[in-house]
Scaffold this motif. Structure first.
Motif, PDB file in Angstrom:
ATOM      1  N   LYS A  63     -44.575 -56.881 -30.582  1.00 29.02           N
ATOM      2  CA  LYS A  63     -45.066 -56.024 -29.504  1.00 29.02           C
ATOM      3  C   LYS A  63     -45.696 -56.851 -28.388  1.00 29.02           C
ATOM      4  CE  LYS A  63     -48.026 -51.997 -28.642  1.00 29.02           C
ATOM      5  NZ  LYS A  63     -48.965 -51.009 -29.250  1.00 29.02           N
ATOM      6  N   ALA A  64     -46.424 -57.897 -28.756  1.00 24.83           N
ATOM      7  CA  ALA A  64     -47.094 -58.724 -27.752  1.00 24.83           C
ATOM      8  C   ALA A  64     -46.105 -59.510 -26.914  1.00 24.83           C
ATOM      9  CB  ALA A  64     -48.080 -59.681 -28.440  1.00 24.83           C
ATOM     10  N   GLY A  65     -44.885 -59.654 -27.403  1.00 21.55           N
ATOM     11  CA  GLY A  65     -43.882 -60.459 -26.698  1.00 21.55           C
ATOM     12  C   GLY A  65     -42.921 -59.661 -25.846  1.00 21.55           C
ATOM     13  N   VAL A  66     -43.212 -58.377 -25.612  1.00 24.90           N
ATOM     14  CA  VAL A  66     -42.320 -57.564 -24.771  1.00 24.90           C
ATOM     15  C   VAL A  66     -42.471 -57.983 -23.315  1.00 24.90           C
ATOM     16  CG1 VAL A  66     -41.775 -55.237 -23.970  1.00 24.90           C
ATOM     17  CG2 VAL A  66     -42.371 -55.626 -26.356  1.00 24.90           C
ATOM     18  N   GLU A  67     -41.348 -58.215 -22.653  1.00 23.32           N
ATOM     19  CA  GLU A  67     -41.355 -58.589 -21.242  1.00 23.32           C
ATOM     20  C   GLU A  67     -40.608 -57.554 -20.416  1.00 23.32           C
ATOM     21  OE1 GLU A  67     -39.555 -62.446 -21.256  1.00 23.32           O
ATOM     22  OE2 GLU A  67     -41.465 -63.476 -21.602  1.00 23.32           O
ATOM     23  N   LEU A 113     -38.643 -50.499 -28.612  1.00 22.82           N
ATOM     24  CA  LEU A 113     -39.684 -50.910 -29.556  1.00 22.82           C
ATOM     25  C   LEU A 113     -40.454 -49.717 -30.100  1.00 22.82           C
ATOM     26  CD1 LEU A 113     -41.063 -53.320 -30.910  1.00 22.82           C
ATOM     27  CD2 LEU A 113     -42.613 -53.430 -28.953  1.00 22.82           C
ATOM     28  N   LYS A 114     -40.586 -48.664 -29.295  1.00 25.61           N
ATOM     29  CA  LYS A 114     -41.311 -47.481 -29.732  1.00 25.61           C
ATOM     30  C   LYS A 114     -40.646 -46.874 -30.969  1.00 25.61           C
ATOM     31  CE  LYS A 114     -42.985 -42.971 -28.119  1.00 25.61           C
ATOM     32  NZ  LYS A 114     -43.036 -42.013 -26.994  1.00 25.61           N
ATOM     33  N   TYR A 115     -39.331 -46.676 -30.910  1.00 24.81           N
ATOM     34  CA  TYR A 115     -38.622 -46.119 -32.061  1.00 24.81           C
ATOM     35  C   TYR A 115     -38.660 -47.099 -33.226  1.00 24.81           C
ATOM     36  CZ  TYR A 115     -34.945 -44.260 -35.040  1.00 24.81           C
ATOM     37  OH  TYR A 115     -34.253 -43.761 -36.109  1.00 24.81           O
ATOM     38  N   SER A 116     -38.479 -48.388 -32.927  1.00 21.97           N
ATOM     39  CA  SER A 116     -38.450 -49.410 -33.972  1.00 21.97           C
ATOM     40  C   SER A 116     -39.750 -49.445 -34.757  1.00 21.97           C
ATOM     41  CB  SER A 116     -38.163 -50.781 -33.352  1.00 21.97           C
ATOM     42  OG  SER A 116     -38.213 -51.795 -34.322  1.00 21.97           O
ATOM     43  N   THR A 155     -38.388 -55.175 -37.296  1.00 21.68           N
ATOM     44  CA  THR A 155     -38.794 -54.553 -36.040  1.00 21.68           C
ATOM     45  C   THR A 155     -37.895 -55.013 -34.894  1.00 21.68           C
ATOM     46  OG1 THR A 155     -41.089 -54.539 -36.815  1.00 21.68           O
ATOM     47  CG2 THR A 155     -40.733 -54.193 -34.469  1.00 21.68           C
ATOM     48  N   HIS A 156     -37.635 -56.298 -34.830  1.00 24.76           N
ATOM     49  CA  HIS A 156     -36.810 -56.883 -33.770  1.00 24.76           C
ATOM     50  C   HIS A 156     -35.373 -56.384 -33.866  1.00 24.76           C
ATOM     51  CE1 HIS A 156     -35.026 -59.981 -31.181  1.00 24.76           C
ATOM     52  NE2 HIS A 156     -36.248 -60.320 -30.809  1.00 24.76           N
ATOM     53  N   ALA A 157     -34.814 -56.432 -35.066  1.00 25.19           N
ATOM     54  CA  ALA A 157     -33.416 -56.032 -35.257  1.00 25.19           C
ATOM     55  C   ALA A 157     -33.213 -54.555 -34.938  1.00 25.19           C
ATOM     56  CB  ALA A 157     -32.975 -56.331 -36.689  1.00 25.19           C
ATOM     57  N   MET A 158     -34.170 -53.711 -35.327  1.00 23.82           N
ATOM     58  CA  MET A 158     -34.039 -52.280 -35.082  1.00 23.82           C
ATOM     59  C   MET A 158     -34.113 -51.967 -33.590  1.00 23.82           C
ATOM     60  SD  MET A 158     -33.485 -49.320 -36.335  1.00 23.82           S
ATOM     61  CE  MET A 158     -33.589 -49.713 -38.093  1.00 23.82           C
ATOM     62  N   ALA A 159     -35.051 -52.589 -32.882  1.00 24.26           N
ATOM     63  CA  ALA A 159     -35.173 -52.350 -31.439  1.00 24.26           C
ATOM     64  C   ALA A 159     -33.915 -52.784 -30.704  1.00 24.26           C
ATOM     65  CB  ALA A 159     -36.394 -53.095 -30.890  1.00 24.26           C
ATOM     66  N   LYS A 160     -33.331 -53.911 -31.119  1.00 26.35           N
ATOM     67  CA  LYS A 160     -32.104 -54.407 -30.496  1.00 26.35           C
ATOM     68  C   LYS A 160     -30.910 -53.520 -30.844  1.00 26.35           C
ATOM     69  CE  LYS A 160     -33.353 -58.217 -28.325  1.00 26.35           C
ATOM     70  NZ  LYS A 160     -33.092 -58.428 -26.875  1.00 26.35           N
ATOM     71  N   ALA A 161     -30.878 -53.018 -32.064  1.00 25.99           N
ATOM     72  CA  ALA A 161     -29.776 -52.148 -32.478  1.00 25.99           C
ATOM     73  C   ALA A 161     -29.767 -50.862 -31.661  1.00 25.99           C
ATOM     74  CB  ALA A 161     -29.885 -51.830 -33.970  1.00 25.99           C
ATOM     75  N   CYS A 167     -31.710 -46.426 -25.597  1.00 28.30           N
ATOM     76  CA  CYS A 167     -32.531 -47.374 -24.841  1.00 28.30           C
ATOM     77  C   CYS A 167     -33.976 -46.909 -24.766  1.00 28.30           C
ATOM     78  CB  CYS A 167     -31.999 -47.514 -23.416  1.00 28.30           C
ATOM     79  SG  CYS A 167     -30.263 -47.999 -23.314  1.00 28.30           S
ATOM     80  N   ASP A 168     -34.844 -47.870 -24.516  1.00 29.03           N
ATOM     81  CA  ASP A 168     -36.250 -47.543 -24.297  1.00 29.03           C
ATOM     82  C   ASP A 168     -36.379 -46.802 -22.971  1.00 29.03           C
ATOM     83  OD1 ASP A 168     -39.017 -47.515 -24.342  1.00 29.03           O
ATOM     84  OD2 ASP A 168     -39.181 -49.488 -23.416  1.00 29.03           O
ATOM     85  N   GLU A 169     -37.197 -45.745 -22.944  1.00 30.19           N
ATOM     86  CA  GLU A 169     -37.355 -44.957 -21.726  1.00 30.19           C
ATOM     87  C   GLU A 169     -38.534 -45.420 -20.874  1.00 30.19           C
ATOM     88  OE1 GLU A 169     -37.668 -40.990 -23.097  1.00 30.19           O
ATOM     89  OE2 GLU A 169     -35.580 -40.872 -23.759  1.00 30.19           O
TER      90      GLU A 169
END
Length: 360
Positions: free
Chosen positions: A210-214, A174-177, A136-142, A153-155
């Protein structure tokens, strides 16, 4: 019996060093000792011109132990294969970092890993959670790094209407991930307790991410007046995710199976009585007690010759067998001074230190 989670906990474990080296095309191996300061992205992007890459990622997708649907998802976007490999290695490194002082130090040699994954230990729970969290982390960052064709990018639509805020930067998507990971891992059978527990622990890994999104903001305006703020979302560093999952490992709940009287379906239960609370969605769960990991077994190579720290963890790691002490001389830079301009001058100091290892 391959599965998406087994992919992340299983691919390139016995041969992780060899696998990562061959993929990176570097003269040195990427698999290294953990310092706690590893960068998130430890797999380099291909430096080959785009026209020469072609369908090279197909070969990498074929190397991974993927199901038919997973292979199709891997092939349809050139960035997926590298992201999968990054997630695998990142999860393995973080697991080993978090358990570096424990009897089970997350040895992922094929035989040991496979045997642990067949059981319902606390360690199994952690492996499922850290694996799904890593993907999940790697995909969101990619996505936010521009390495994927199907996401950017996240919208963050919920920020768009806030007064004086404008969306900017490049947030981690994170949504796409989350959507990708759920689709990639697929729906698993939940007919038996073990399957339900594995899926629960997989979801815990995703929920901790998800809980760690800032939300990070930057002010714009005359003389720093902050008339406009540019904001974007970022995930916590993966070391922080690993730390949180390790804490959940320490408080993992042992569960059993019970039947819901209303529906007649099986469900997870702590088995401690009627008034005992149902396990929370963020609890890691296990169904059997872990072995001691003191002696070589099908689950680990034991703790013989393991390095330990006197007065800290030698008694625990060495399982009461005692430890050996070796003395050695170590030379390190010392008394460093910054010289004008632009270099640091150090002396070399030699000191004697003691190394402690568990007796056999």
């Amino acid at each position: 019996n391959p599965s998406g989670v087994h992919l992340l906990t299983g691919v390139c474990t016995v041969a992780l060093r060899r696998c990562l080296c061959s993929i990176s095309n570097k003269s040195h191996c990427l698999y290294r000792k953990l310092t706690g300061n590893e960068p998130l992205s430890i797999l380099p992007l291909s430096s080959a011109p785009e026209e020469n890459v072609g369908r090279a990622h197909y070969k990498l997708c074929d190397r991974l132990k993927l199901e038919k649907k997973q292979r199709r998802m891997c092939r349809r976007d050139p960035g997926v294969a590298e992201t999968l490999m990054e997630a695998i290695s990142m999860s393995a490194l973080e697991c080993q970092y978090q358990f570096r002082f424990e009897r089970w130090n997350c040895t992922l040699e094929g035989r040991h890993r496979a045997n642990i994954l067949k059981r319902g230990f606390k360690e199994t729970a952690f492996l499922y959670a850290i694996s799904s969290a890593g993907l999940t982390h790697a995909m969101a960052k990619a996505c936010s790094a521009g390495r994927m064709e199907r996401c950017t990018c996240d919208e963050a639509p919920d920020l768009e209407n806030r007064k004086a805020w404008q969306w900017g930067g490049c947030g981690d998507n994170l949504k796409y991930s989350n959507k990708f990971v759920k689709d990639f891992l697929g729906k698993r059978s939940n007919k038996d307790l073990r399957a339900r527990v594995d899926m629960h622990n997989t979801n815990v890994g995703m929920k901790v991410i998800k809980a760690g999104v800032e939300t990070t903001c930057k002010c714009h305006g005359v003389s720093g007046s902050c008339t406009v703020q540019t904001c974007w979302r970022q995930l916590l560093p993966f070391h922080e995710i690993g730390k949180q999952l390790k804490q959940r490992y320490e408080t993992s709940l042992k569960v059993g199976s019970s039947t819901n009287e209303a529906t007649g379906e099986g469900e997870i239960s702590t088995g401690r009585g009627q008034h005992d609370p149902i396990p929370r969605t963020m609890d890691l769960l296990h169904i059997e007690d872990s072995p001691s990991f003191c002696r070589p077994s099908k689950y680990s190579s034991g703790t013989s010759a393991r390095k330990c720290y006197k007065d800290k963890n030698c008694d625990a790691i060495c399982c009461g067998r005692g430890h050996n002490t070796q003395s050695r001389e170590v030379t390190r830079p010392c008394q460093c001074q910054v010289r004008w301009c632009c270099y640091v001058e150090c002396k070399q100091c030699t000191q004697r230190e003691e190394v402690y290892t568990c007796k056999g």
